[in-house]
Scaffold this motif. Structure first.
Motif, PDB file in Angstrom:
ATOM      1  N   SER A 231       0.873  -1.271   0.016  1.00 25.32           N
ATOM      2  CA  SER A 231       0.079  -0.023   0.054  1.00 25.32           C
ATOM      3  C   SER A 231       0.728   1.201  -0.028  1.00 25.32           C
ATOM      4  O   SER A 231       0.569   2.318  -0.593  1.00 25.32           O
ATOM      5  CB  SER A 231      -1.118  -0.129   1.209  1.00 25.32           C
ATOM      6  N   ARG A 232       2.013   1.316   0.855  1.00 24.18           N
ATOM      7  CA  ARG A 232       3.053   2.290   0.844  1.00 24.18           C
ATOM      8  C   ARG A 232       3.452   2.795  -0.600  1.00 24.18           C
ATOM      9  O   ARG A 232       3.716   3.764  -0.975  1.00 24.18           O
ATOM     10  CB  ARG A 232       3.783   2.126   1.953  1.00 24.18           C
ATOM     11  N   ALA A 233       4.179   1.270  -1.075  1.00 21.60           N
ATOM     12  CA  ALA A 233       4.960   1.645  -2.084  1.00 21.60           C
ATOM     13  C   ALA A 233       4.428   1.713  -3.250  1.00 21.60           C
ATOM     14  O   ALA A 233       5.140   2.022  -4.583  1.00 21.60           O
ATOM     15  CB  ALA A 233       5.971   0.351  -2.102  1.00 21.60           C
ATOM     16  N   HIS A 234       3.189   1.275  -3.486  1.00 17.30           N
ATOM     17  CA  HIS A 234       2.469   1.285  -4.704  1.00 17.30           C
ATOM     18  C   HIS A 234       1.331   2.009  -4.607  1.00 17.30           C
ATOM     19  O   HIS A 234      -0.061   1.295  -4.891  1.00 17.30           O
ATOM     20  CB  HIS A 234       2.361  -0.190  -5.282  1.00 17.30           C
ATOM     21  N   GLN A 235       1.061   3.118  -4.135  1.00 16.82           N
ATOM     22  CA  GLN A 235      -0.016   3.786  -3.785  1.00 16.82           C
ATOM     23  C   GLN A 235      -0.923   3.945  -5.127  1.00 16.82           C
ATOM     24  O   GLN A 235      -2.258   3.757  -4.913  1.00 16.82           O
ATOM     25  CB  GLN A 235       0.117   5.274  -3.397  1.00 16.82           C
ATOM     26  N   ALA A 236      -0.640   4.082  -6.273  1.00 12.41           N
ATOM     27  CA  ALA A 236      -1.205   4.409  -7.467  1.00 12.41           C
ATOM     28  C   ALA A 236      -1.844   2.863  -7.947  1.00 12.41           C
ATOM     29  O   ALA A 236      -3.150   3.058  -8.111  1.00 12.41           O
ATOM     30  CB  ALA A 236      -0.676   4.962  -8.740  1.00 12.41           C
ATOM     31  N   THR A 237      -1.369   1.989  -7.632  1.00  7.15           N
ATOM     32  CA  THR A 237      -1.710   0.831  -8.169  1.00  7.15           C
ATOM     33  C   THR A 237      -2.818   0.154  -7.134  1.00  7.15           C
ATOM     34  O   THR A 237      -3.839  -0.256  -7.364  1.00  7.15           O
ATOM     35  CB  THR A 237      -0.808  -0.612  -8.128  1.00  7.15           C
ATOM     36  N   PHE A 238      -2.586   0.588  -5.755  1.00  7.16           N
ATOM     37  CA  PHE A 238      -3.462   0.209  -4.802  1.00  7.16           C
ATOM     38  C   PHE A 238      -4.692   1.065  -4.868  1.00  7.16           C
ATOM     39  O   PHE A 238      -5.774   0.340  -4.890  1.00  7.16           O
ATOM     40  CB  PHE A 238      -2.990   0.434  -3.193  1.00  7.16           C
ATOM     41  N   HIS A 239      -4.767   2.240  -5.405  1.00  8.86           N
ATOM     42  CA  HIS A 239      -5.987   2.860  -5.572  1.00  8.86           C
ATOM     43  C   HIS A 239      -6.817   2.292  -6.650  1.00  8.86           C
ATOM     44  O   HIS A 239      -7.791   2.267  -6.808  1.00  8.86           O
ATOM     45  CB  HIS A 239      -5.537   4.380  -5.749  1.00  8.86           C
ATOM     46  N   SER A 240      -6.025   2.094  -7.798  1.00  4.97           N
ATOM     47  CA  SER A 240      -6.720   1.556  -8.726  1.00  4.97           C
ATOM     48  C   SER A 240      -7.423   0.380  -8.633  1.00  4.97           C
ATOM     49  O   SER A 240      -8.497  -0.108  -8.982  1.00  4.97           O
ATOM     50  CB  SER A 240      -5.612   1.164 -10.057  1.00  4.97           C
ATOM     51  N   LEU A 241      -6.704  -0.656  -7.916  1.00  5.36           N
ATOM     52  CA  LEU A 241      -7.257  -2.053  -7.522  1.00  5.36           C
ATOM     53  C   LEU A 241      -8.699  -1.660  -6.612  1.00  5.36           C
ATOM     54  O   LEU A 241      -9.539  -2.445  -6.789  1.00  5.36           O
ATOM     55  CB  LEU A 241      -6.195  -2.731  -6.833  1.00  5.36           C
ATOM     56  N   LEU A 242      -8.507  -0.684  -5.849  1.00  6.85           N
ATOM     57  CA  LEU A 242      -9.482  -0.477  -4.882  1.00  6.85           C
ATOM     58  C   LEU A 242     -10.718   0.053  -5.629  1.00  6.85           C
ATOM     59  O   LEU A 242     -11.962  -0.354  -5.344  1.00  6.85           O
ATOM     60  CB  LEU A 242      -9.190   0.645  -3.855  1.00  6.85           C
ATOM     61  N   ASN A 243     -10.393   0.762  -6.783  1.00  2.31           N
ATOM     62  CA  ASN A 243     -11.575   1.422  -7.435  1.00  2.31           C
ATOM     63  C   ASN A 243     -12.203   0.263  -8.225  1.00  2.31           C
ATOM     64  O   ASN A 243     -13.641   0.188  -8.580  1.00  2.31           O
ATOM     65  CB  ASN A 243     -10.982   2.324  -8.535  1.00  2.31           C
ATOM     66  N   VAL A 244     -11.364  -0.919  -8.447  1.00  7.07           N
ATOM     67  CA  VAL A 244     -12.218  -2.136  -9.208  1.00  7.07           C
ATOM     68  C   VAL A 244     -13.142  -2.721  -8.345  1.00  7.07           C
ATOM     69  O   VAL A 244     -14.056  -3.243  -8.678  1.00  7.07           O
ATOM     70  CB  VAL A 244     -10.947  -2.827  -9.911  1.00  7.07           C
ATOM     71  N   VAL A 245     -12.271  -2.921  -7.232  1.00 11.21           N
ATOM     72  CA  VAL A 245     -13.238  -3.701  -6.023  1.00 11.21           C
ATOM     73  C   VAL A 245     -14.352  -2.826  -5.784  1.00 11.21           C
ATOM     74  O   VAL A 245     -15.650  -3.723  -5.664  1.00 11.21           O
ATOM     75  CB  VAL A 245     -12.327  -3.983  -4.787  1.00 11.21           C
TER      76      VAL A 245
END
Length: 274
Positions: free
Chosen positions: A254-268
């Protein structure tokens, strides 16, 4: 040999309750604080005291009793907290203030009161109970996550200031835990919904998801109490403590890949709304 002393907030249930029992069993003098004093564990080495971390007078009375009663203050565990879940648009300002005061401001105010004693001793440990929510977030938990992100930054800043005095400030980040925390948070999420709220569907989906996650968790309050103890006693403390490798990896991702985490959260989130 002088017994070591620990102050623990939120000691009437869950991780705080288990930690009070563990430290007492290992011979520590435990000053355990909570609003529901009758729920604090009894027994040798435990002093059960009333404490409301949102009330300045209560915080001061708790700290002054321990400082005047014990020969030294070795550890403070800022454990009191809860989840004020609900849509950011709809959580009322009074509930926001309560969340901030319980999860962040109360810890700060109590810490201020024990630091002079620790500084005179030339040693001390502040253990702040955050959450993997201090590194990530999800819908409906905005104000809770704000407090845990802030607690992490506050603890790290404090550590940089007090290390010169032999004092350390560290964070414990529990993940899913078998406790009443999730039930209370989800109840708050539903209670914060306004009539005919446009967030009703998302809230219901998140409640279902959290309940499913909570039913599959294996960490108990006793498991986390042992992590508390390690954070309090490690000769060379870490900045962060986790119960499981999964919790550690999730926080790191979550810390290292904030943009990726945000994108995955939007998908969920989009899937939950279907």
């Amino acid at each position: 040999m002088t017994r070591k002393t620990v102050l623990i907030t939120g000691a009437s249930s869950g991780m705080g309750y288990a930690a009070a029992k563990l430290f007492a069993k290992r011979g520590w003098r435990v000053y355990a604080g909570a609003r529901r004093v009758e729920k604090i564990p009894g027994g040798a080495n435990i002093y059960a005291l009333y404490l409301d971390v949102t009330d300045e007078t209560s915080i001061r009375n708790f700290a002054q009793f321990a400082i005047s009663h014990a020969p030294r203050i070795d550890v403070l565990i800022n454990n009191a907290g809860y989840g004020e879940f609900g849509p950011l648009e709809e959580v009322g300002v009074q509930r926001v203030r309560k969340q901030l005061n319980t999860n962040l401001v109360g810890a700060s105010e109590l810490t201020k009161l024990v630091l002079p004693t620790m500084r005179k001793q030339g040693a001390g440990r502040i253990v702040n109970i955050s959450s993997i929510g201090g590194d990530m977030y999800s819908p409906m938990g905005g104000w809770y996550y704000v407090t845990k992100h802030a607690l992490n930054v506050w603890s790290d800043t404090l550590d940089s200031e007090v290390r010169q005095f032999g004092i350390r400030s560290v964070i414990v980040e529990p993940g899913g835990t078998a406790s009443s925390w999730s039930e209370i948070a989800m109840n708050n999420a539903q209670a914060n919904l306004r009539e005919n709220s446009p967030y009703a569907k998302l809230t219901e989906a998140m409640v279902t998801l959290f309940n499913q996650m909570n039913s599959s968790t294996h960490a108990t309050s006793a498991d986390l109490a042992r992590v508390f103890y390690q954070a309090a006693t490690d000769t060379i403390p870490r900045h962060r403590y986790f119960y499981s490798l999964g919790d550690r990896l999730l926080g790191h991702f979550s810390r290292a890949h904030q943009a990726t985490f945000h994108s995955l959260l939007n998908v969920v989130t989009n899937q939950l709304l279907k």
